[in-house]
Design an enzyme around this catalytic site. Structure first.
Site, PDB file in Angstrom:
ATOM      1  N   THR A  81     -15.031  47.809 -27.785  1.00 53.08           N
ATOM      2  CA  THR A  81     -15.521  46.439 -27.647  1.00 53.08           C
ATOM      3  C   THR A  81     -16.914  46.409 -27.037  1.00 53.08           C
ATOM      4  OG1 THR A  81     -14.962  44.286 -26.656  1.00 53.08           O
ATOM      5  CG2 THR A  81     -14.529  46.204 -25.309  1.00 53.08           C
ATOM      6  N   SER A 127      -7.765  43.552 -21.437  1.00 52.28           N
ATOM      7  CA  SER A 127      -6.490  43.226 -22.085  1.00 52.28           C
ATOM      8  C   SER A 127      -6.207  44.153 -23.260  1.00 52.28           C
ATOM      9  CB  SER A 127      -6.534  41.799 -22.623  1.00 52.28           C
ATOM     10  OG  SER A 127      -6.707  40.899 -21.567  1.00 52.28           O
ATOM     11  N   THR A 135     -13.020  42.406 -29.602  1.00 60.64           N
ATOM     12  CA  THR A 135     -12.879  43.851 -29.746  1.00 60.64           C
ATOM     13  C   THR A 135     -12.652  44.215 -31.199  1.00 60.64           C
ATOM     14  OG1 THR A 135     -11.667  43.604 -27.762  1.00 60.64           O
ATOM     15  CG2 THR A 135     -11.464  45.714 -28.793  1.00 60.64           C
TER      16      THR A 135
HETATM   17  N1  GLU Z   1     -13.268  42.163 -23.059  1.00 67.43           N
HETATM   18  C1  GLU Z   1     -11.971  42.120 -23.639  1.00 67.43           C
HETATM   19  C2  GLU Z   1     -11.010  43.018 -22.901  1.00 67.43           C
HETATM   20  O1  GLU Z   1     -11.369  44.051 -22.463  1.00 67.43           O
HETATM   21  C3  GLU Z   1     -11.975  42.602 -25.024  1.00 67.43           C
HETATM   22  C4  GLU Z   1     -12.862  41.807 -25.877  1.00 67.43           C
HETATM   23  C5  GLU Z   1     -12.085  40.969 -26.775  1.00 67.43           C
HETATM   24  O2  GLU Z   1     -11.266  41.368 -27.571  1.00 67.43           O
HETATM   25  O3  GLU Z   1     -12.370  39.848 -26.684  1.00 67.43           O
HETATM   26  O4  GLU Z   1      -9.901  42.715 -22.781  1.00 67.43           O
END
Ligand code: GLU
Length: 597
Positions: free
Chosen positions: A430, A479, A412
């Site tokens: 992200t 997250s 992100t």
């Molecule tokens: N897909 C991750 C999330 O929504 C965020 C992407 C990342 O920072 O790796 O938590």
């Protein structure tokens, strides 16, 4: 639309032209030099992002009288150009906003959403009955969710902004056209993705010009993205959710532009134009906990950021960390995080599909029950079982055995903005992995997300309900933890980070370092990090001192870098300090509108 190639020009060449012309001023169309500093203190507004172009764009909006929301959207749109592997209109995110006029915190849930045709077993290979190989799922049409970022920008501006989306996109359009100087981080991220970028004709053309990752110091232009942004500026985000751009996205997802010679089977996606048309970016109540007299606001489900940071803070508040040795304070930080992750994995998913016991997860009773498992002399052995946030808290249930840790990507970007009126934005956006699905929409200049791989493909633990399985119209658990902390109703600090599940621990560690361990915000952001997520070992950066903790039974696994935070701290007398990373991911960029009063 046919894909156009961006042009590469070396910076050295441009500088030479300027010198021959006998001028020390930058050549009109030349990209600016991208010097950056990680900390800036001053007045009238502040911006912190990972990228100097984005930060500068945000500060210019503030300088011209725009508010924090205007500046956040402008900066995010620039990140779509300069950080295309982490951010952009092909992805989603969470926007947290403190409104100085009302003193309230609002959030927009711009999470990507699964198509209606998605099923619980969509990531199971019917031939084997086993989950697809994770890498194959990532670089496929199947992992692409409905993008939420365009609607997030639109909603934020309409509700709280003072400028139009067209105006907010202007700096990004300019930068996409004139190009930006490729730095080591951009080159390295391209190189790390080279193999899968080669698999898609559109991606190869855009990001591997001349068949190679762009050279450091060269100028990267993206006229296709400039044209796409211009179309959105002219006609609104409807071009994506109900128009030609949306149809291009659906076509790409259903028929990924696989390059000749690719032998692996690239799974097509399930996305349809009706999925785009039904997408919403709802306003959600933020999560709220109090911590040592402060009010901490975060992102509610489908992000697990607010609930997990909040639960861990509730646990930690039961101890006086500031009076402890460094080892004991960090031991408690790791244990609180371990416990909160066990609960997050069991209880948090898309609240429109599963009942998330959010209030109980953030209750003092539950925190007390979880805290009683922490021993000062010995680390818990993960995976430990989740607690029961059921409102009946007595005694100290045994730790038990829990589920393995789910895999999550790490890419992100987070930006933090404040304006002269006291409004604050913490915004994480992200496309999931660095490089998302690896699929550029042909002729459109941006990558599609692979956010649907944030679902668990199969239940984490046999026989235990899993809140994060795929489903039609469902949002995968995130997250991302954009966080705003108030003291007596006024902003004290705002912070957030990329890093998949390590986002939660990064934000938590920064809060603990700043609020309990006597560090300034710049020190807290720079401090070596460790991330415990109910795993058998704790990930730690090389500089993180593990000595005393190892003696308590913590096991560590080295990880080069964890997170890439940005934040702002509000000081007395209307001063503010914007903070970005000093070194991680090549360092970020912090600026203020007026260094002096
Ligand atoms: N897909 C991750 C999330 O929504 C965020 C992407 C990342 O920072 O790796 O938590």
């Amino acid at each position: 639309m046919a894909a156009r190639r961006e042009t590469l020009v070396t910076l050295a060449g441009l500088v030479l032209v300027g010198t021959l012309a006998g001028s020390t001023a930058p050549v009109a169309a030349a990209p600016r030099q991208t010097s950056k500093q990680p900390v800036a203190t001053g007045y009238l507004g502040a911006v912190a992002t990972v990228d100097p172009e984005a930060t500068r764009a945000g500060v210019e909006v503030l300088r011209r009288g725009g508010n924090a929301v205007d500046a956040a959207v402008a900066a995010a749109a620039v990140l779509g150009v300069t950080e295309p592997y982490s951010a952009g209109i092909g992805g989603g995110g969470f926007f947290v906003y403190y409104d100085a006029r009302t003193g309230r915190v609002h959030t927009i849930d711009g999470r990507e959403t699964a198509p209606q045709r998605m099923r619980e077993d969509s990531f199971i290979d019917p031939a084997t009955g086993q989950p697809m190989k994770f890498e194959d799922a990532v670089s496929s049409g199947l992992s692409v969710g409905v993008p939420g970022t365009p609607l997030t920008w639109d909603r934020a501006l309409r509700r709280w902004g003072t400028t139009s989306l067209a105006q907010a996109l202007r700096p990004a359009i300019r930068i996409a056209e004139r190009g930006f100087v490729v730095d080591e981080t951009f080159r390295q991220q391209t190189a790390e993705n080279e193999k899968r970028f080669r698999e898609f004709t559109s991606t190869r053309e855009l990001f591997l010009p001349g068949g190679e990752p762009p050279r450091v110091g060269s100028v990267f232009r993206n006229p296709d993205l400039a044209a796409t942004y211009r179309e959105i500026a002219r006609h609104g985000v409807g071009v994506l959710y109900r128009g030609e751009l949306g149809r291009d996205i659906v076509r790409t997802v259903q028929h990924p532009p696989v390059a000749p010679g690719v032998t692996r089977k690239v799974a097509p996606g399930l996305l349809e134009t009706s999925d785009l048309a039904r997408y919403t970016a709802p306003l959600r109540e933020p999560t709220h906990v109090t911590y040592r007299g402060l009010d901490v606001y975060g992102m509610a489900p489908p992000s697990s950021g607010g609930s997990t940071v909040g639960e861990a803070l509730n646990i930690l508040e039961r101890y006086d960390l500031s009076a402890m040795s460094r080892t004991q304070a960090l031991h408690h930080y790791l244990e609180a995080s371990r416990l909160a992750f066990a609960d997050r994995n069991r209880w948090v998913g898309d609240p429109d599909f599963v009942k998330v016991p959010l209030q109980e997860l953030l209750s003092q009773g539950f925190a007390a029950e979880r805290a009683c498992l922490i021993r000062p002399d010995r680390a818990l052995q993960s995976p430990i079982a989740p607690g029961e946030p059921d409102g009946r808290y007595a005694g100290c249930p045994a730790a038990g055995t829990g589920a393995r840790e789910p895999y999550e990507g790490r890419s992100t970007t987070h930006l933090t903005v404040a304006d002269r009126w006291g409004n604050v934005v913490a915004y994480a956006l992200t496309i999931e992995q660095t490089g998302g699905s690896g699929i550029v929409v042909p002729g459109r200049g941006f990558l599609l997300n692979n956010e649907l791989t944030d679902f668990n493909f199969v239940p984490l633990q046999a026989g235990v309900p899993d809140p994060n399985l795929p489903g039609p119209g469902k949002r995968p658990r995130s997250s991302m933890s954009p966080t705003i902390v108030l003291r007596d109703g006024r902003p004290l600090l705002a912070v957030g980070s990329p890093g998949g599940a390590t986002i939660i621990t990064t934000v938590l560690q920064i809060l603990v370092s700043r609020l309990d361990l006597g560090m300034s915000l710049p020190e807290a952001v720079a401090a070596p990090r460790a991330s415990q997520r109910n795993g058998a070992s704790t990930e730690a950066e090389p500089a993180f001192e593990t000595g005393g903790l190892t003696a308590l039974g913590h096991r560590f696994q080295q990880r080069e870098e964890i997170g890439a935070a940005t934040g702002i701290e509000f000081l007395t007398g209307h001063r503010m300090t914007a903070v970005a990373e000093p070194t991680r991911r090549g360092g970020g960029s912090a600026m203020v509108v007026a260094p002096k009063r």
